[in-house]
Write an enzyme that holds these catalytic residues in place. Structure first.
Site, PDB file in Angstrom:
ATOM      1  N   HIS A  19      48.064  44.248  50.343  1.00  0.00           N
ATOM      2  CA  HIS A  19      47.537  45.606  50.551  1.00  0.00           C
ATOM      3  C   HIS A  19      47.506  46.051  52.006  1.00  0.00           C
ATOM      4  O   HIS A  19      47.116  47.171  52.307  1.00  0.00           O
ATOM      5  CB  HIS A  19      46.127  45.712  49.976  1.00  0.00           C
ATOM      6  CG  HIS A  19      45.112  44.902  50.740  1.00  0.00           C
ATOM      7  ND1 HIS A  19      44.470  45.378  51.858  1.00  0.00           N
ATOM      8  CD2 HIS A  19      44.645  43.650  50.569  1.00  0.00           C
ATOM      9  CE1 HIS A  19      43.645  44.463  52.315  1.00  0.00           C
ATOM     10  NE2 HIS A  19      43.735  43.391  51.559  1.00  0.00           N
ATOM     11  N   HIS A  75      47.488  46.403  43.991  1.00  0.00           N
ATOM     12  CA  HIS A  75      46.395  47.196  44.588  1.00  0.00           C
ATOM     13  C   HIS A  75      46.612  48.678  44.273  1.00  0.00           C
ATOM     14  O   HIS A  75      47.750  49.132  44.189  1.00  0.00           O
ATOM     15  CB  HIS A  75      46.428  46.951  46.112  1.00  0.00           C
ATOM     16  CG  HIS A  75      45.207  47.424  46.854  1.00  0.00           C
ATOM     17  ND1 HIS A  75      44.930  48.758  47.049  1.00  0.00           N
ATOM     18  CD2 HIS A  75      44.211  46.757  47.485  1.00  0.00           C
ATOM     19  CE1 HIS A  75      43.813  48.881  47.758  1.00  0.00           C
ATOM     20  NE2 HIS A  75      43.351  47.671  48.034  1.00  0.00           N
TER      21      HIS A  75
HETATM   22  C1  UD1 Z   1      40.475  48.708  52.555  1.00  0.00           C
HETATM   23  C2  UD1 Z   1      40.067  48.272  53.972  1.00  0.00           C
HETATM   24  C3  UD1 Z   1      40.663  46.908  54.286  1.00  0.00           C
HETATM   25  C4  UD1 Z   1      40.301  45.895  53.203  1.00  0.00           C
HETATM   26  C5  UD1 Z   1      40.757  46.440  51.850  1.00  0.00           C
HETATM   27  C6  UD1 Z   1      40.358  45.503  50.743  1.00  0.00           C
HETATM   28  C7  UD1 Z   1      39.819  49.991  55.730  1.00  0.00           C
HETATM   29  C8  UD1 Z   1      40.511  50.831  56.727  1.00  0.00           C
HETATM   30  N1  UD1 Z   1      40.604  49.215  54.951  1.00  0.00           N
HETATM   31  O1  UD1 Z   1      41.888  48.907  52.555  1.00  0.00           O
HETATM   32  O2  UD1 Z   1      40.144  46.454  55.531  1.00  0.00           O
HETATM   33  O3  UD1 Z   1      40.972  44.688  53.485  1.00  0.00           O
HETATM   34  O4  UD1 Z   1      40.124  47.703  51.631  1.00  0.00           O
HETATM   35  O5  UD1 Z   1      41.045  45.822  49.563  1.00  0.00           O
HETATM   36  O6  UD1 Z   1      38.627  50.034  55.632  1.00  0.00           O
HETATM   37  N2  UD1 Z   1      42.197  53.098  45.623  1.00  0.00           N
HETATM   38  C9  UD1 Z   1      41.913  53.438  44.314  1.00  0.00           C
HETATM   39  N3  UD1 Z   1      40.908  52.771  43.672  1.00  0.00           N
HETATM   40  C10 UD1 Z   1      40.197  51.771  44.261  1.00  0.00           C
HETATM   41  C11 UD1 Z   1      40.504  51.427  45.588  1.00  0.00           C
HETATM   42  C12 UD1 Z   1      41.501  52.096  46.248  1.00  0.00           C
HETATM   43  O7  UD1 Z   1      42.524  54.325  43.734  1.00  0.00           O
HETATM   44  O8  UD1 Z   1      39.308  51.209  43.619  1.00  0.00           O
HETATM   45  C13 UD1 Z   1      43.298  53.841  46.320  1.00  0.00           C
HETATM   46  C14 UD1 Z   1      42.876  55.240  46.758  1.00  0.00           C
HETATM   47  O9  UD1 Z   1      43.979  56.086  46.675  1.00  0.00           O
HETATM   48  C15 UD1 Z   1      42.479  55.014  48.215  1.00  0.00           C
HETATM   49  C16 UD1 Z   1      43.532  54.000  48.627  1.00  0.00           C
HETATM   50  O10 UD1 Z   1      43.629  53.133  47.508  1.00  0.00           O
HETATM   51  O11 UD1 Z   1      42.495  56.195  48.985  1.00  0.00           O
HETATM   52  C17 UD1 Z   1      43.296  53.220  49.859  1.00  0.00           C
HETATM   53  O12 UD1 Z   1      41.982  52.701  49.932  1.00  0.00           O
HETATM   54  P1  UD1 Z   1      41.387  52.366  51.379  1.00  0.00           P
HETATM   55  O13 UD1 Z   1      39.966  51.912  51.234  1.00  0.00           O
HETATM   56  O14 UD1 Z   1      41.667  53.456  52.320  1.00  0.00           O
HETATM   57  O15 UD1 Z   1      42.319  51.209  51.903  1.00  0.00           O
HETATM   58  P2  UD1 Z   1      42.608  49.754  51.437  1.00  0.00           P
HETATM   59  O16 UD1 Z   1      44.056  49.549  51.638  1.00  0.00           O
HETATM   60  O17 UD1 Z   1      42.044  49.519  50.097  1.00  0.00           O
HETATM   61  N1  UDP Z   2      40.463  40.066  44.008  1.00  0.00           N
HETATM   62  C1  UDP Z   2      40.118  40.524  42.730  1.00  0.00           C
HETATM   63  N2  UDP Z   2      41.106  41.041  41.925  1.00  0.00           N
HETATM   64  C2  UDP Z   2      42.404  41.133  42.310  1.00  0.00           C
HETATM   65  C3  UDP Z   2      42.735  40.701  43.621  1.00  0.00           C
HETATM   66  C4  UDP Z   2      41.742  40.177  44.441  1.00  0.00           C
HETATM   67  O1  UDP Z   2      38.963  40.440  42.336  1.00  0.00           O
HETATM   68  O2  UDP Z   2      43.233  41.608  41.525  1.00  0.00           O
HETATM   69  C5  UDP Z   2      39.402  39.534  44.891  1.00  0.00           C
HETATM   70  C6  UDP Z   2      39.686  38.197  45.545  1.00  0.00           C
HETATM   71  O3  UDP Z   2      39.260  37.124  44.747  1.00  0.00           O
HETATM   72  C7  UDP Z   2      38.907  38.307  46.856  1.00  0.00           C
HETATM   73  C8  UDP Z   2      38.924  39.783  47.170  1.00  0.00           C
HETATM   74  O4  UDP Z   2      39.272  40.449  45.965  1.00  0.00           O
HETATM   75  O5  UDP Z   2      37.556  37.916  46.706  1.00  0.00           O
HETATM   76  C9  UDP Z   2      39.926  40.090  48.263  1.00  0.00           C
HETATM   77  O6  UDP Z   2      40.082  41.463  48.382  1.00  0.00           O
HETATM   78  P1  UDP Z   2      41.288  42.113  49.159  1.00  0.00           P
HETATM   79  O7  UDP Z   2      42.453  41.198  49.155  1.00  0.00           O
HETATM   80  O8  UDP Z   2      41.471  43.473  48.580  1.00  0.00           O
HETATM   81  O9  UDP Z   2      40.688  42.314  50.619  1.00  0.00           O
HETATM   82  P2  UDP Z   2      40.618  41.407  51.935  1.00  0.00           P
HETATM   83  O10 UDP Z   2      39.935  40.131  51.589  1.00  0.00           O
HETATM   84  O11 UDP Z   2      42.005  41.216  52.447  1.00  0.00           O
HETATM   85  O12 UDP Z   2      39.816  42.256  52.874  1.00  0.00           O
END
Ligand code: UD1
Ligand code: UDP
Length: 386
Positions: A224, A257
């Site tokens: 992601h 993701h």
């Molecule tokens: C965010 C965090 C990153 C963390 C990651 C964990 C920031 C800048 N980034 O990145 O540090 O490692 O979360 O996963 O804070 N979306 C959905 N449903 C969800 C979640 C996300 O639809 O439940 C989609 C939406 O379009 C959203 C986009 O994903 O706008 C991006 O989400 P965002 O929180 O901006 O960034 P991540 O890549 O998830």
């Molecule tokens: N995870 C989850 N479902 C998934 C992928 C990851 O529950 O399909 C969990 C994983 O076990 C870990 C956390 O999500 O605890 C990691 O989240 P992510 O990789 O989005 O973020 P990061 O750790 O890189 O910030």
């Protein structure tokens, strides 16, 4: 004696997972702490499943998520909305976790209000401002703002020390992700009924785990990171496609993701794949994901949390990044940095599959990230201060 008003803030899936055990620990001492939870809703579906698994009902939910919103959108919305939460709760202590926009904006606003902040998972560094982006600078900003730095490892403590943070404000506790993992493993391993319902959930998500056997193995994939958008994800997908062709006895399962930038590349390159051993499914809930981590042979991921969990489970992780803020697992030999170079990813997967000694060396359980008691140590720190 008046109770300490503790406000725990999170917004994304990993923050919620890593804060859940801390919240549960604070709630064991209602005579000492009045505990409040604020979810920014930076993630929605991915956050809600964690709330449900840990039975957390936030006192505040900002519900800020919009499809594909940018860093300005998230930061400004959290910054403005947290002001009202602080004014309503009047916390004595605020907790933020990690390096997201939620945690950085909340820590900055707490500083504006002169509320002390405790940072969970403090001190991780790559010292490369664009990798991970924006997380590396987020965590450096947070370090300037907070009062209590809860570092997961001694290495993280050293990083903070080098940045002139007072040693007595840095407390090494282990990572709360191991607390969460052990809680969940206990639940899964104690109940056949739960295990069966997890298997059904994975099947409903689009993957039949009963395909696996001694001869058929699983490679579990997640990705992601913003810095990998575009060509990075394209290379990763091409490497998955080639590896799936090279190793038809392996299933390549990728819970993709929800970020549209990730989904675009992944579904374009792998969605119409003729490979019958590539499975693209929606993100899994935490329980089924941990269940699959236990069952998988190799992990291919750019995730931070997964590296930590995998080291506790003794699973090798090929990390699709060029630099890491988690060198402990690299030194222990359970992770390998493979970046986003297609050929490097292909050759690293092949080596792990073909070279048994190499595989065994990477699966030695060595967990530098904690013993499952990080939350106990954090709460004890504040109990002892009273
Ligand atoms: C965010 C965090 C990153 C963390 C990651 C964990 C920031 C800048 N980034 O990145 O540090 O490692 O979360 O996963 O804070 N979306 C959905 N449903 C969800 C979640 C996300 O639809 O439940 C989609 C939406 O379009 C959203 C986009 O994903 O706008 C991006 O989400 P965002 O929180 O901006 O960034 P991540 O890549 O998830
Ligand atoms: N995870 C989850 N479902 C998934 C992928 C990851 O529950 O399909 C969990 C994983 O076990 C870990 C956390 O999500 O605890 C990691 O989240 P992510 O990789 O989005 O973020 P990061 O750790 O890189 O910030």
């Amino acid at each position: 004696m008046s109770k300490t008003r503790v406000l725990i803030i999170f917004g994304t899936r990993p923050e919620a997972i890593k804060m859940a055990p801390l919240l549960k620990e604070f709630q064991k001492y209602p005579e000492h702490f009045e505990t409040f939870v604020c979810a920014t809703g930076q993630h929605r579906q991915m956050l809600d499943q964690v709330l449900s698994i840990f039975d957390i009902k936030p006192d505040f939910d900002m519900n800020i998520m919009l499809p594909n919103q940018d860093l300005y959108d998230i930061f400004t919305k959290v910054l403005l909305k947290i002001r009202d939460v602080y004014k309503t709760v009047k916390p004595d202590l605020v907790f933020v976790q990690g390096d997201t926009s939620t945690s950085t904006a909340s820590a900055l606003a707490a500083f504006f209000e002169k509320i002390p902040v405790a940072h969970i998972e403090a001190g991780l560094r790559t010292n490369n401002r664009y990798s991970p982006w924006p997380e590396e600078i987020n965590r450096q900003i947070i370090a300037r703002l907070v009062t209590y730095h809860f570092a997961p490892t001694n290495w993280a403590k050293e990083n903070l020390f080098k940045e002139n943070i007072n040693e007595n404000q840095i407390i090494v506790t282990g990572n709360t992700v191991i607390d969460a993992l052990r809680m969940i493993l206990k639940r899964i391993n104690e109940s056949n009924e739960l295990s069966n319902s997890i298997i059904d959930q994975i099947t409903d998500n689009g993957y039949d785990i009963r395909r696996l056997s001694d001869n058929r193995r699983l490679i579990l994939i997640t990705g992601h990171r913003r810095e990998n958008f575009g060509s990075g994800f394209e290379n990763i997908c091409k490497a998955i496609k080639a590896s799936a062709e090279n190793f038809p006895g392996f299933d390549f399962l990728y819970p993709v993701h929800y970020n549209p930038n990730v989904r675009e590349s992944v579904y374009r390159i792998l969605g119409k794949s003729i490979n019958k051993n590539i499975f693209l499914i929606d993100p899994l809930d935490y329980l089924p994901f941990i269940y699959l981590m236990q069952k998988c042979y190799i992990l291919l991921s750019d995730s931070g949390g997964i590296q930590e969990e995998a080291s506790d489970l003794g699973k090798p992780v090929l990390v699709m990044r060029n630099v890491t803020e988690r060198p402990e697992a690299l030194q222990a030999g359970t992770t390998e940095l493979v970046g986003t170079d297609k050929d490097k990813i292909i050759s690293s997967i092949s080596r792990l599959i073909l070279d048994k000694n190499h595989y065994v060396n990477m699966t030695k359980k060595q967990n530098p990230y904690g013993d499952g008691k990080a939350s106990v140590r954090i709460v004890k720190y504040f109990l002892d201060k009273e």
